[in-house]
Design an enzyme around this catalytic site. Sequence first.
Site, PDB file in Angstrom:
ATOM      1  N   THR A  25       1.369 -13.583  40.596  1.00 15.14           N
ATOM      2  CA  THR A  25       1.069 -12.960  39.305  1.00 15.14           C
ATOM      3  C   THR A  25      -0.434 -12.814  39.101  1.00 15.14           C
ATOM      4  OG1 THR A  25       3.099 -13.746  38.307  1.00 15.14           O
ATOM      5  CG2 THR A  25       1.304 -13.319  36.794  1.00 15.14           C
ATOM      6  N   THR A 104       2.899 -18.635  41.135  1.00 14.63           N
ATOM      7  CA  THR A 104       3.226 -19.964  40.596  1.00 14.63           C
ATOM      8  C   THR A 104       4.610 -20.472  41.048  1.00 14.63           C
ATOM      9  OG1 THR A 104       4.159 -18.982  38.591  1.00 14.63           O
ATOM     10  CG2 THR A 104       1.841 -19.642  38.506  1.00 14.63           C
ATOM     11  N   ASP A 105       5.514 -19.537  41.384  1.00 14.56           N
ATOM     12  CA  ASP A 105       6.916 -19.933  41.572  1.00 14.56           C
ATOM     13  C   ASP A 105       7.124 -20.951  42.695  1.00 14.56           C
ATOM     14  OD1 ASP A 105       7.703 -18.393  39.453  1.00 14.56           O
ATOM     15  OD2 ASP A 105       8.456 -16.731  40.668  1.00 14.56           O
TER      16      ASP A 105
HETATM   17  N1  ASP Z   1       6.886 -14.572  40.598  1.00 14.79           N
HETATM   18  C1  ASP Z   1       5.456 -14.847  40.545  1.00 14.79           C
HETATM   19  C2  ASP Z   1       5.064 -15.474  41.878  1.00 14.79           C
HETATM   20  O1  ASP Z   1       5.386 -16.596  42.084  1.00 14.79           O
HETATM   21  C3  ASP Z   1       5.183 -15.750  39.415  1.00 14.79           C
HETATM   22  C4  ASP Z   1       3.745 -16.150  39.243  1.00 14.79           C
HETATM   23  O2  ASP Z   1       2.907 -16.029  40.097  1.00 14.79           O
HETATM   24  O3  ASP Z   1       3.441 -16.693  38.154  1.00 14.79           O
HETATM   25  O4  ASP Z   1       4.444 -14.840  42.687  1.00 14.79           O
END
Ligand code: ASP
Length: 333
Positions: A25, A104-105
């Site tokens: 993200t 983040t995932d």
């Molecule tokens: N779906 C995204 C990822 O993990 C979520 C994020 O980065 O916050 O790449």
Amino acid sequence: MAIQATQTANAQGAQRLVILGTGGTIAGRAAQAGDNVGYVAGQVSVGDLVAAVPMLKDLLLDVEQVAQLDSKDMDFAVWKALAERVAFHLERPDVKGVVITHGTDTMEETAFFLQSVLKPTKPVVLTCAMRPATALVPDGPQNLSDAVVVARHVGAQGVTVVCAGQVHGADDVTKVHTYRLDAFDSGDAGPLGCVEEGVVRLFRPWPTGSVEGLLDTTVRDRVQASLALPRVVLLTSHADTDGLVVQALLAQSSSGAAQPLRGIVVAGTGNGTLHKHLEAALLEAQAQGIRVVLTSRCVRGRVLAHPGLRLSEVSPLSPVKSRIALALDLLTS
Ligand code: ASP
């Protein structure tokens, strides 16, 4: 590029940092600036992310795009490439540390993988964002700036995660919130420290090695030589479950699957309790030579071993990290 077994000690005065981009993200783009959730991750280059942070302008930085993906799709091939690039740069005497931009995932899984495989004596700092780069008020630039502060900190070492002003260790960090900017937590251990106006305040020591007993020294070479991790699946015990998934996995494995089942990590309820039907199937898997590791689906605490436990292996790590630890252990055994 070979993954190196050791990193040279921090060269006196080494100042250069390497920033590796993997997507997420933090590199996301939305059609509308006000949209914090309807975006596509992994669109903006790491070079552009760095260029958007004025505090980084006068630093000695090398920037490299290792991958460009939504980290929900993270896989062993990317982990392997990332580990190779991190190891390569850490070997350079002029490099003080590495920062990685990441989704983040699965960031906690990548952090744990890198810590387990590299055990770096220089800092490797993963950072992220909960809002895309196109947001009206993006959080990525501050997180990236804070991550650089941590990587430049004298004495910093090991793999850490920096988000919303907090510094977390790779073994303890977990994503705990779907939306909040402050989305990570280190459970009972708490964060390692925080970043306040460009200064690290440390609460406890930097990570120095991986969880005792789960890994051996050949892990880096095995990772480098492997196309895939040994197959380890993650299951959860819950009300109204049965042993059918385990039975299906055993049947598929014994019918000559290309990648046979080698391990099961089960996230038990509470202190590692299991539904009786699932437990029976898991005991059968264990009897057939599948490594079965018990952990807990509780977000806090760890499974405390006691005479009533019928599975022979227990992990103190979260379920997803236990899966990586078991796969790496199987890779080296
Ligand atoms: N779906 C995204 C990822 O993990 C979520 C994020 O980065 O916050 O790449």
